[in-house]
Scaffold this motif. Structure first.
Motif, PDB file in Angstrom:
ATOM      1  N   GLN A  22      40.139  31.473  32.615  1.00 41.28           N
ATOM      2  CA  GLN A  22      40.684  32.494  33.505  1.00 41.28           C
ATOM      3  C   GLN A  22      39.763  32.820  34.684  1.00 41.28           C
ATOM      4  O   GLN A  22      40.065  33.696  35.493  1.00 41.28           O
ATOM      5  N   ALA A  24      37.897  32.455  38.303  1.00 38.52           N
ATOM      6  CA  ALA A  24      38.391  32.040  39.626  1.00 38.52           C
ATOM      7  C   ALA A  24      38.140  30.562  39.867  1.00 38.52           C
ATOM      8  O   ALA A  24      39.027  29.839  40.333  1.00 38.52           O
ATOM      9  N   GLU A  82      32.182  37.089  37.783  1.00 40.27           N
ATOM     10  CA  GLU A  82      33.040  37.439  36.658  1.00 40.27           C
ATOM     11  C   GLU A  82      32.328  37.204  35.330  1.00 40.27           C
ATOM     12  O   GLU A  82      31.538  36.267  35.198  1.00 40.27           O
ATOM     13  N   GLN A  90      41.403  39.310  30.634  1.00 40.95           N
ATOM     14  CA  GLN A  90      40.973  38.611  31.850  1.00 40.95           C
ATOM     15  C   GLN A  90      39.467  38.828  32.023  1.00 40.95           C
ATOM     16  O   GLN A  90      38.936  39.832  31.570  1.00 40.95           O
ATOM     17  N   SER A 129      36.349  45.295  38.732  1.00 44.45           N
ATOM     18  CA  SER A 129      37.340  45.692  37.720  1.00 44.45           C
ATOM     19  C   SER A 129      37.425  47.193  37.511  1.00 44.45           C
ATOM     20  O   SER A 129      38.414  47.688  36.970  1.00 44.45           O
ATOM     21  N   HIS A 168      40.930  41.377  43.233  1.00 44.76           N
ATOM     22  CA  HIS A 168      40.805  40.035  42.681  1.00 44.76           C
ATOM     23  C   HIS A 168      42.018  39.150  42.983  1.00 44.76           C
ATOM     24  O   HIS A 168      41.861  38.005  43.435  1.00 44.76           O
ATOM     25  N   ASP A 169      43.227  39.624  42.728  1.00 45.31           N
ATOM     26  CA  ASP A 169      44.424  38.792  42.921  1.00 45.31           C
ATOM     27  C   ASP A 169      44.598  38.379  44.375  1.00 45.31           C
ATOM     28  O   ASP A 169      45.008  37.250  44.663  1.00 45.31           O
ATOM     29  N   GLU A 170      44.302  39.266  45.293  1.00 42.66           N
ATOM     30  CA  GLU A 170      44.391  38.952  46.728  1.00 42.66           C
ATOM     31  C   GLU A 170      43.408  37.837  47.086  1.00 42.66           C
ATOM     32  O   GLU A 170      43.750  36.882  47.792  1.00 42.66           O
ATOM     33  N   LEU A 172      41.987  35.677  44.991  1.00 42.91           N
ATOM     34  CA  LEU A 172      42.370  34.460  44.273  1.00 42.91           C
ATOM     35  C   LEU A 172      43.490  33.720  45.000  1.00 42.91           C
ATOM     36  O   LEU A 172      43.472  32.490  45.115  1.00 42.91           O
ATOM     37  N   ASP A 173      44.456  34.445  45.520  1.00 40.05           N
ATOM     38  CA  ASP A 173      45.553  33.823  46.275  1.00 40.05           C
ATOM     39  C   ASP A 173      45.018  33.109  47.514  1.00 40.05           C
ATOM     40  O   ASP A 173      45.417  31.974  47.807  1.00 40.05           O
ATOM     41  N   ARG A 176      43.199  29.880  46.492  1.00 47.09           N
ATOM     42  CA  ARG A 176      44.118  28.787  46.113  1.00 47.09           C
ATOM     43  C   ARG A 176      44.617  28.034  47.340  1.00 47.09           C
ATOM     44  O   ARG A 176      44.871  26.841  47.272  1.00 47.09           O
TER      45      ARG A 176
END
Length: 195
Positions: A22, A24, A82, A90, A129, A168-170, A172-173, A176
């Motif tokens: 999980q 990055a 992380e 996560q 987090s 984090h999600d922003e 990570l996107d 990618r």
């Protein structure tokens, strides 16, 4: 923080681990497509213990980092730290820094802020987090074994944009879609039972 968990809760969490699948770097890296950046620290060797001063048991400052091998075409660098061994579904995010300068260089000790230190001018931090925009010092539960803190550096091509305090999600996107190189350094930390 986690050192204050009641024994029954800490015991129940020992079996839970976020896992490296999980992280990055695992979710972003495409075999054979990303070039390598050399990431190191003058404070600790790869896969060695973090000095206490960089943890919740010490001053809680972020450790110094150095990097080499940033490829041509890089327009920004992103750092994500992380904990793969967090007792959570996560990995626990300890730090995010975006739009770092695109050259070989590094971050000084405390640049990501800490319990009592401000973030260095010119460093844009995202939310860890705990939704704080600073370094979250390692703070594993006592007796939970060795935790691995993955310092992950990514070089990004043109097009990546971040909000003022990205989560984090922003990040990570963006990774990618725009990551062209990466590097990783692992620091470990653990507390003995009853510590």
């Amino acid at each position: 923080m986690l050192q204050n968990l009641p024994d029954v809760v800490a015991g129940a969490l020992r079996a839970q681990r976020a896992g490296t699948d999980q992280l990055a770097c695992t979710l972003v890296e495409r075999p054979g497509e990303l070039s390598a950046i050399e990431l190191s620290s003058p404070a600790f060797a790869d896969d060695a213990a973090l000095p206490t001063e960089y943890t919740a048991d010490g001053a809680g400052r972020s450790p110094p980092l150095q990097w080499r091998g940033v490829p041509a075409g890089t327009v920004s660098l992103v750092l994500i730290v992380e904990d793969a061994d967090a007792p959570t579904p996560q990995p626990l995010v300890h730090a995010i820094a975006v739009d770092l300068p695109v050259h070989d260089g590094g971050l000084d000790e405390g640049a990501l802020g800490g319990a009592n230190d401000p973030v260095t001018d010119g460093v844009t931090t995202g939310r860890n987090s705990y939704l704080q925009t600073r370094w979250l010092p390692p703070d594993p539960p006592p007796g939970d074994g060795k935790h691995r803190y993955h310092f992950q550096l990514f070089a990004l091509a043109a097009g990546a944009k971040f909000s003022s305090k990205p989560v984090h999600d922003e990040v990570l996107d963006a990774l990618r879609h725009y990551a062209i190189a990466s590097g990783r350094l692992i620091g470990t930390y653990e507390r003995a039972e009853g510590a």
